[in-house]
Design a protein around this motif. Structure first.
Motif, PDB file in Angstrom:
ATOM      1  N   ASP A 137       0.859  -1.196   0.000  1.00  0.00           N
ATOM      2  CA  ASP A 137       0.000   0.000   0.000  1.00  0.00           C
ATOM      3  C   ASP A 137       0.886   1.234   0.000  1.00  0.00           C
ATOM      4  O   ASP A 137       1.264   1.753   1.032  1.00  0.00           O
ATOM      5  CB  ASP A 137      -0.914   0.008   1.229  1.00  0.00           C
ATOM      6  CG  ASP A 137      -1.792   1.256   1.289  1.00  0.00           C
ATOM      7  OD1 ASP A 137      -1.841   2.007   0.297  1.00  0.00           O
ATOM      8  OD2 ASP A 137      -2.426   1.475   2.329  1.00  0.00           O
ATOM      9  N   ARG A 138       1.225   1.724  -1.185  1.00  0.00           N
ATOM     10  CA  ARG A 138       2.105   2.893  -1.298  1.00  0.00           C
ATOM     11  C   ARG A 138       1.323   4.205  -1.224  1.00  0.00           C
ATOM     12  O   ARG A 138       1.904   5.279  -1.282  1.00  0.00           O
ATOM     13  CB  ARG A 138       2.892   2.842  -2.608  1.00  0.00           C
ATOM     14  CG  ARG A 138       3.805   1.626  -2.773  1.00  0.00           C
ATOM     15  CD  ARG A 138       4.904   1.522  -1.726  1.00  0.00           C
ATOM     16  NE  ARG A 138       5.694   2.697  -1.549  1.00  0.00           N
ATOM     17  CZ  ARG A 138       6.805   2.993  -2.211  1.00  0.00           C
ATOM     18  NH1 ARG A 138       7.274   2.180  -3.119  1.00  0.00           N
ATOM     19  NH2 ARG A 138       7.465   4.112  -1.952  1.00  0.00           N
ATOM     20  N   SER A 139       0.010   4.153  -1.044  1.00  0.00           N
ATOM     21  CA  SER A 139      -0.810   5.376  -1.033  1.00  0.00           C
ATOM     22  C   SER A 139      -0.565   6.247   0.187  1.00  0.00           C
ATOM     23  O   SER A 139      -0.837   7.440   0.147  1.00  0.00           O
ATOM     24  CB  SER A 139      -2.303   5.018  -1.113  1.00  0.00           C
ATOM     25  OG  SER A 139      -2.706   4.347   0.074  1.00  0.00           O
ATOM     26  N   ASN A 140      -0.035   5.689   1.266  1.00  0.00           N
ATOM     27  CA  ASN A 140       0.173   6.474   2.474  1.00  0.00           C
ATOM     28  C   ASN A 140       1.644   6.790   2.745  1.00  0.00           C
ATOM     29  O   ASN A 140       1.979   7.326   3.788  1.00  0.00           O
ATOM     30  CB  ASN A 140      -0.465   5.798   3.686  1.00  0.00           C
ATOM     31  CG  ASN A 140       0.001   4.371   3.862  1.00  0.00           C
ATOM     32  OD1 ASN A 140       0.871   3.885   3.155  1.00  0.00           O
ATOM     33  ND2 ASN A 140      -0.596   3.683   4.813  1.00  0.00           N
ATOM     34  N   ASP A 141       2.532   6.447   1.800  1.00  0.00           N
ATOM     35  CA  ASP A 141       3.925   6.853   1.944  1.00  0.00           C
ATOM     36  C   ASP A 141       4.455   7.527   0.686  1.00  0.00           C
ATOM     37  O   ASP A 141       5.643   7.813   0.584  1.00  0.00           O
ATOM     38  CB  ASP A 141       4.812   5.668   2.351  1.00  0.00           C
ATOM     39  CG  ASP A 141       4.939   4.614   1.279  1.00  0.00           C
ATOM     40  OD1 ASP A 141       6.046   4.188   0.979  1.00  0.00           O
ATOM     41  OD2 ASP A 141       3.887   4.199   0.734  1.00  0.00           O
ATOM     42  N   ARG A 142       3.591   7.840  -0.251  1.00  0.00           N
ATOM     43  CA  ARG A 142       3.904   8.662  -1.428  1.00  0.00           C
ATOM     44  C   ARG A 142       2.889   9.792  -1.441  1.00  0.00           C
ATOM     45  O   ARG A 142       1.739   9.595  -1.847  1.00  0.00           O
ATOM     46  CB  ARG A 142       3.784   7.851  -2.716  1.00  0.00           C
ATOM     47  CG  ARG A 142       4.908   6.908  -2.952  1.00  0.00           C
ATOM     48  CD  ARG A 142       4.755   6.258  -4.316  1.00  0.00           C
ATOM     49  NE  ARG A 142       5.869   5.374  -4.571  1.00  0.00           N
ATOM     50  CZ  ARG A 142       5.883   4.456  -5.510  1.00  0.00           C
ATOM     51  NH1 ARG A 142       4.833   4.301  -6.287  1.00  0.00           N
ATOM     52  NH2 ARG A 142       6.932   3.704  -5.686  1.00  0.00           N
ATOM     53  N   LEU A 143       3.312  10.942  -0.987  1.00  0.00           N
ATOM     54  CA  LEU A 143       2.375  12.045  -0.779  1.00  0.00           C
ATOM     55  C   LEU A 143       2.873  13.318  -1.439  1.00  0.00           C
ATOM     56  O   LEU A 143       4.072  13.495  -1.651  1.00  0.00           O
ATOM     57  CB  LEU A 143       2.225  12.293   0.730  1.00  0.00           C
ATOM     58  CG  LEU A 143       1.921  11.064   1.580  1.00  0.00           C
ATOM     59  CD1 LEU A 143       2.215  11.345   3.038  1.00  0.00           C
ATOM     60  CD2 LEU A 143       0.487  10.651   1.381  1.00  0.00           C
ATOM     61  N   LYS A 144       1.939  14.220  -1.733  1.00  0.00           N
ATOM     62  CA  LYS A 144       2.256  15.562  -2.244  1.00  0.00           C
ATOM     63  C   LYS A 144       1.425  16.555  -1.462  1.00  0.00           C
ATOM     64  O   LYS A 144       0.248  16.312  -1.203  1.00  0.00           O
ATOM     65  CB  LYS A 144       1.888  15.702  -3.727  1.00  0.00           C
ATOM     66  CG  LYS A 144       2.855  15.099  -4.681  1.00  0.00           C
ATOM     67  CD  LYS A 144       2.454  15.442  -6.103  1.00  0.00           C
ATOM     68  CE  LYS A 144       3.374  14.772  -7.090  1.00  0.00           C
ATOM     69  NZ  LYS A 144       3.037  15.135  -8.467  1.00  0.00           N
ATOM     70  N   VAL A 145       2.063  17.662  -1.101  1.00  0.00           N
ATOM     71  CA  VAL A 145       1.332  18.713  -0.391  1.00  0.00           C
ATOM     72  C   VAL A 145       1.737  20.063  -0.976  1.00  0.00           C
ATOM     73  O   VAL A 145       2.913  20.311  -1.222  1.00  0.00           O
ATOM     74  CB  VAL A 145       1.571  18.645   1.137  1.00  0.00           C
ATOM     75  CG1 VAL A 145       3.030  18.810   1.499  1.00  0.00           C
ATOM     76  CG2 VAL A 145       0.737  19.664   1.868  1.00  0.00           C
ATOM     77  N   LEU A 146       0.731  20.897  -1.234  1.00  0.00           N
ATOM     78  CA  LEU A 146       0.960  22.260  -1.706  1.00  0.00           C
ATOM     79  C   LEU A 146       1.078  23.147  -0.481  1.00  0.00           C
ATOM     80  O   LEU A 146       0.210  23.135   0.394  1.00  0.00           O
ATOM     81  CB  LEU A 146      -0.201  22.725  -2.593  1.00  0.00           C
ATOM     82  CG  LEU A 146      -0.134  24.173  -3.060  1.00  0.00           C
ATOM     83  CD1 LEU A 146       1.055  24.388  -3.987  1.00  0.00           C
ATOM     84  CD2 LEU A 146      -1.436  24.566  -3.750  1.00  0.00           C
ATOM     85  N   VAL A 147       2.173  23.917  -0.413  1.00  0.00           N
ATOM     86  CA  VAL A 147       2.429  24.786   0.730  1.00  0.00           C
ATOM     87  C   VAL A 147       2.497  26.222   0.236  1.00  0.00           C
ATOM     88  O   VAL A 147       3.263  26.533  -0.678  1.00  0.00           O
ATOM     89  CB  VAL A 147       3.742  24.396   1.441  1.00  0.00           C
ATOM     90  CG1 VAL A 147       4.013  25.310   2.632  1.00  0.00           C
ATOM     91  CG2 VAL A 147       3.706  22.937   1.875  1.00  0.00           C
ATOM     92  N   LEU A 148       1.675  27.087   0.840  1.00  0.00           N
ATOM     93  CA  LEU A 148       1.657  28.504   0.488  1.00  0.00           C
ATOM     94  C   LEU A 148       2.470  29.288   1.514  1.00  0.00           C
ATOM     95  O   LEU A 148       2.601  28.881   2.669  1.00  0.00           O
ATOM     96  CB  LEU A 148       0.214  29.017   0.460  1.00  0.00           C
ATOM     97  CG  LEU A 148      -0.759  28.249  -0.434  1.00  0.00           C
ATOM     98  CD1 LEU A 148      -2.153  28.850  -0.317  1.00  0.00           C
ATOM     99  CD2 LEU A 148      -0.290  28.246  -1.869  1.00  0.00           C
ATOM    100  N   ASP A 149       3.004  30.428   1.094  1.00  0.00           N
ATOM    101  CA  ASP A 149       3.806  31.276   1.978  1.00  0.00           C
ATOM    102  C   ASP A 149       2.893  32.084   2.891  1.00  0.00           C
ATOM    103  O   ASP A 149       2.753  33.300   2.758  1.00  0.00           O
ATOM    104  CB  ASP A 149       4.712  32.192   1.155  1.00  0.00           C
ATOM    105  CG  ASP A 149       5.728  32.924   2.010  1.00  0.00           C
ATOM    106  OD1 ASP A 149       5.816  32.644   3.217  1.00  0.00           O
ATOM    107  OD2 ASP A 149       6.439  33.789   1.462  1.00  0.00           O
ATOM    108  N   THR A 150       2.268  31.404   3.834  1.00  0.00           N
ATOM    109  CA  THR A 150       1.327  32.036   4.750  1.00  0.00           C
ATOM    110  C   THR A 150       1.742  31.865   6.216  1.00  0.00           C
ATOM    111  O   THR A 150       1.159  32.501   7.086  1.00  0.00           O
ATOM    112  CB  THR A 150      -0.079  31.426   4.606  1.00  0.00           C
ATOM    113  OG1 THR A 150       0.002  30.026   4.924  1.00  0.00           O
ATOM    114  CG2 THR A 150      -0.640  31.608   3.208  1.00  0.00           C
ATOM    115  N   GLY A 151       2.706  30.970   6.461  1.00  0.00           N
ATOM    116  CA  GLY A 151       3.070  30.642   7.834  1.00  0.00           C
ATOM    117  C   GLY A 151       2.178  29.553   8.419  1.00  0.00           C
ATOM    118  O   GLY A 151       2.437  29.057   9.504  1.00  0.00           O
TER     119      GLY A 151
END
Length: 156
Positions: A137-151
Motif C-alpha cells: 500500500d504505497r498510497s500512504n507513503d507517497r504524498l504531495k502537499v501544496l504549501v503557500l507562503d502564509t506561515g
C-alpha cells in the motif's frame, strides 16, 4: 501408467530439481505498511517540515528512510538534522530508523531555506528505503502537499 505420470507432473509443478542437489524452499518476504504523516509550513522562504513515520505492519522494519523533494531549489547552505543528507538541489533524504509493527516512530523535524522566496511550492514525500520489506500500500507513503507562503501548517 500414463495417469500416474500426469499426477506426479502436477505435484512437481513449480519445483526446480537440481541433479545431486537439495530443493530450496522459497525465502519468505517480510511485509510492512509504512506511512508518513505531518505538516509543512513556509514563512518568507523558510520551510519547516514535521514528519512522523508509522509502520502499520504486519512485520517490523529494520531501518527506513524518507525522501523530501521540493518543487523549487533549496538554498545552497543548509543546517540539516544529523540523520538527514542532501541528495540534490531540491531533495533531502532522512533516516527514520527501525520501526516495530503497529508503532509510530520518532518525529522528524527538518527546517530548510529555499533559494528564492516563492509564494508556494509542492513538497513530495516518499519512502526512499524500506529496510527490504514489501509495502503493498504505497498510497500512504507517497504524498504531495501544496504549501503557500502564509506561515500556516499544511497537513499530509
Amino acid at each position: 501408467m500414463r495417469m500416474r505420470a500426469l499426477a506426479v507432473s502436477g505435484v512437481c509443478a513449480g519445483v526446480v530439481l537440481v541433479p545431486g542437489g537439495a530443493v530450496a524452499a522459497p525465502v519468505p518476504v517480510s511485509e510492512a505498511d509504512l506511512a508518513f504523516h505531518g505538516t509543512a509550513s513556509m514563512d518568507g522562504g523558510k520551510v519547516e517540515v514535521r514528519l512522523t513515520p508509522r509502520n502499520n505492519g504486519p512485520d517490523a522494519v529494520s531501518d527506513a528512510s524518507v525522501r523530501l523533494r521540493w518543487s523549487v531549489p533549496l538554498a545552497p547552505a543548509q543546517q540539516l538534522p544529523a540523520r538527514c543528507a542532501r541528495e540534490d538541489e531540491r531533495t533531502v533524504l532522512c533516516g527514520t530508523g527501525g520501526l516495530a509493527a503497529d508503532t509510530t516512530g520518532e518525529q522528524l523535524r527538518v527546517a530548510v531555506r529555499l533559494e528564492e522566496q516563492p509564494s508556494e511550492f509542492t513538497l513530495e514525500i516518499d519512502t526512499a528505503w524500506g529496510g527490504g520489506v514489501v509495502d503493498k500500500d504505497r498510497s500512504n507513503d507517497r504524498l504531495k502537499v501544496l504549501v503557500l507562503d502564509t506561515g500556516d501548517a499544511y497537513a499530509f
